[in-house]
Scaffold this active site. Structure first.
Site, PDB file in Angstrom:
ATOM      1  N   ARG A  23       0.833  -1.045   0.087  1.00 53.24           N
ATOM      2  CA  ARG A  23      -0.033   0.079  -0.051  1.00 53.24           C
ATOM      3  C   ARG A  23       0.813   1.062  -0.022  1.00 53.24           C
ATOM      4  O   ARG A  23       0.649   2.243  -0.588  1.00 53.24           O
ATOM      5  CB  ARG A  23      -1.133  -0.119   1.160  1.00 53.24           C
ATOM      6  CG  ARG A  23      -1.566   1.273   1.445  1.00 53.24           C
ATOM      7  CD  ARG A  23      -2.684   1.123   2.465  1.00 53.24           C
ATOM      8  NE  ARG A  23      -2.357   0.843   3.727  1.00 53.24           N
ATOM      9  CZ  ARG A  23      -1.575   1.325   4.757  1.00 53.24           C
ATOM     10  NH1 ARG A  23      -1.009   2.488   4.492  1.00 53.24           N
ATOM     11  NH2 ARG A  23      -1.293   0.741   5.705  1.00 53.24           N
ATOM     12  N   TYR A  75     -17.201  17.840 -14.650  1.00 52.82           N
ATOM     13  CA  TYR A  75     -17.631  16.480 -14.682  1.00 52.82           C
ATOM     14  C   TYR A  75     -18.538  16.355 -13.341  1.00 52.82           C
ATOM     15  O   TYR A  75     -18.272  17.015 -12.226  1.00 52.82           O
ATOM     16  CB  TYR A  75     -16.494  15.604 -14.574  1.00 52.82           C
ATOM     17  CG  TYR A  75     -16.573  14.125 -14.115  1.00 52.82           C
ATOM     18  CD1 TYR A  75     -17.672  13.501 -14.702  1.00 52.82           C
ATOM     19  CD2 TYR A  75     -15.947  13.493 -12.930  1.00 52.82           C
ATOM     20  CE1 TYR A  75     -17.951  12.131 -14.256  1.00 52.82           C
ATOM     21  CE2 TYR A  75     -16.358  12.443 -12.428  1.00 52.82           C
ATOM     22  CZ  TYR A  75     -17.125  11.779 -13.152  1.00 52.82           C
ATOM     23  OH  TYR A  75     -17.450  10.424 -12.628  1.00 52.82           O
ATOM     24  N   ASP A 147      -7.705  19.680 -14.561  1.00 50.26           N
ATOM     25  CA  ASP A 147      -7.812  18.162 -14.959  1.00 50.26           C
ATOM     26  C   ASP A 147      -7.650  17.997 -16.621  1.00 50.26           C
ATOM     27  O   ASP A 147      -8.122  18.622 -17.239  1.00 50.26           O
ATOM     28  CB  ASP A 147      -9.318  17.858 -14.761  1.00 50.26           C
ATOM     29  CG  ASP A 147      -9.744  16.490 -14.787  1.00 50.26           C
ATOM     30  OD1 ASP A 147      -9.041  15.727 -15.644  1.00 50.26           O
ATOM     31  OD2 ASP A 147     -10.795  15.861 -14.093  1.00 50.26           O
ATOM     32  N   LYS A 172      -9.120   6.627 -18.362  1.00 48.49           N
ATOM     33  CA  LYS A 172      -9.752   7.229 -19.939  1.00 48.49           C
ATOM     34  C   LYS A 172      -8.541   6.857 -20.906  1.00 48.49           C
ATOM     35  O   LYS A 172      -8.162   5.551 -21.154  1.00 48.49           O
ATOM     36  CB  LYS A 172     -10.096   8.425 -19.860  1.00 48.49           C
ATOM     37  CG  LYS A 172     -10.856   8.761 -18.486  1.00 48.49           C
ATOM     38  CD  LYS A 172     -12.092   7.851 -18.342  1.00 48.49           C
ATOM     39  CE  LYS A 172     -12.960   8.495 -17.001  1.00 48.49           C
ATOM     40  NZ  LYS A 172     -14.010   7.711 -16.368  1.00 48.49           N
TER      41      LYS A 172
END
Length: 352
Positions: A23, A75, A147, A172
């Site tokens: 992690r 978004y 972004d 994406k």
């Protein structure tokens, strides 16, 4: 691929390598972060399990009660996170058209922690003058986050244009095959307190990608340039043909000469991207009927994969969304453009 969740110590209790627990750090994640940092020409990057996790880490790194200015076209998932989750922590969020210089100056004068910008925006493909906005933010002592998901580092590099933070939903275009979720953040100043907080959140809060996710993302990015060439070419051609079609009221694509931000996009981006939106004639019912008649294009959320995806946005937008009820968003894939056009034209012509 390094699938270990933990790494052994030697007899003296020391770690033979820099790794202790997956992690906190993992060789596959290190490789993925180094790849994205190189693409964006940044000093380093922090990878997360999704684009939303990356966005959430930024908000976690801000002081309680921070004031955030957002693009008025944003978004919906980011806006929902801000208004439904972080407003409870005393954050305030202001929507502004970031292309409006006077509106930006007015809101910055009231004190702002961070300006949260998309360019091109989702879903109406507005383009913001990033160098000018960055200069205004610096003068006001405000951070600028961009972004860059729609553009990718190959079409636009916000750090070079003055941004303080860059965000990607790597689900994406960067991964590109609709088979892995992820997000990433990149700083202008990796020594800043904000970046230290983001790194701490990444390593302790647990919203990190698995080694396999990182491996898949690296596999995807190896074909990014080839895919982008096809995405951009197909989107430009589809936008051109849709513009003026009897079944379409308006097309949103910065590559069209009559787009209000076309000149800016021409200066700021290498190409105009693979995303476009358009308003279907006949209002909401016309858009519903149109999308129902498509046979090749996939009716699905998300974007940036090799298959063309189309979405009637009102099906996912909240009830109070300013997005027009007949807006359809299209993510151009890499299929033959004539096949895509035959599907679109047949569905639109039946409605026209």
């Amino acid at each position: 691929m390094h699938l270990s969740t933990t790494f052994a110590r030697d007899a003296a209790g020391d770690l033979p390598s820099e790794y202790s627990y997956a992690r906190y750090q993992n060789p596959n994640r290190d490789a993925w972060e180094a790849c994205i940092a190189s693409l964006e020409d940044g000093a380093e990057a922090a990878a997360f399990a999704s684009g939303s996790a990356a966005a959430n880490a930024v908000l976690q790194a801000l002081d309680p009660g921070s004031r955030v200015v957002c693009s008025h076209d944003l978004y919906h998932g980011t806006r929902t996170m801000m208004t439904k989750v972080w407003s409870r922590a005393g954050f305030s969020f202001v929507d502004v058209d970031l292309r409006d210089d006077d509106a930006v100056e007015t809101v910055l004068a009231d004190g702002v922690t961070v300006v949260w910008c998309e360019s091109p925006t989702n879903p109406r493909l507005e383009v913001v003058d990033l160098p000018a906005l960055a200069a205004r933010c610096r003068n006001a002592g405000t951070l600028l986050l961009v972004d860059n998901t729609f553009a990718t580092p190959l079409l636009q590099q916000p750090l070079a244009l003055g941004a303080d933070l860059v965000l990607h939903a790597t689900t994406k275009y960067l991964s590109g095959h609709s088979d892995v979720t992820g997000g990433v953040l990149l700083p202008r100043d990796p020594s800043s307190m904000l970046w230290e907080r983001i790194r701490t959140t990444q390593r302790t809060a647990g919203a990190v990608p698995s080694p396999f996710d990182c491996w898949l993302a690296l596999r995807g990015v190896s074909t990014l340039w080839l895919r982008l060439e096809a995405h951009c070419t197909n989107a430009a051609e589809l936008a051109r043909r849709l513009d003026g079609h009897a079944g379409v009221e308006r097309v949103y694509y910065p590559g069209l000469p009559d787009h209000p931000d076309h000149a800016l996009a021409s200066r700021q981006m290498a190409r105009f991207g693979g995303m476009l939106s358009f308003l279907v004639a006949g209002g909401e019912m016309g858009a519903r009927a149109f999308t129902s008649k498509l046979s090749l294009l996939h009716r699905a959320t998300s974007l940036g994969g090799v298959h063309t995806l189309i979405e009637h946005r009102m099906l996912v937008e909240p009830p109070d969304s300013p997005v027009p009820r007949n807006l359809v968003r299209l993510s151009a894939g890499i299929e033959d453009v004539e096949d895509l056009w035959d599907d679109l034209d047949a569905a639109l012509s039946e409605e026209a």
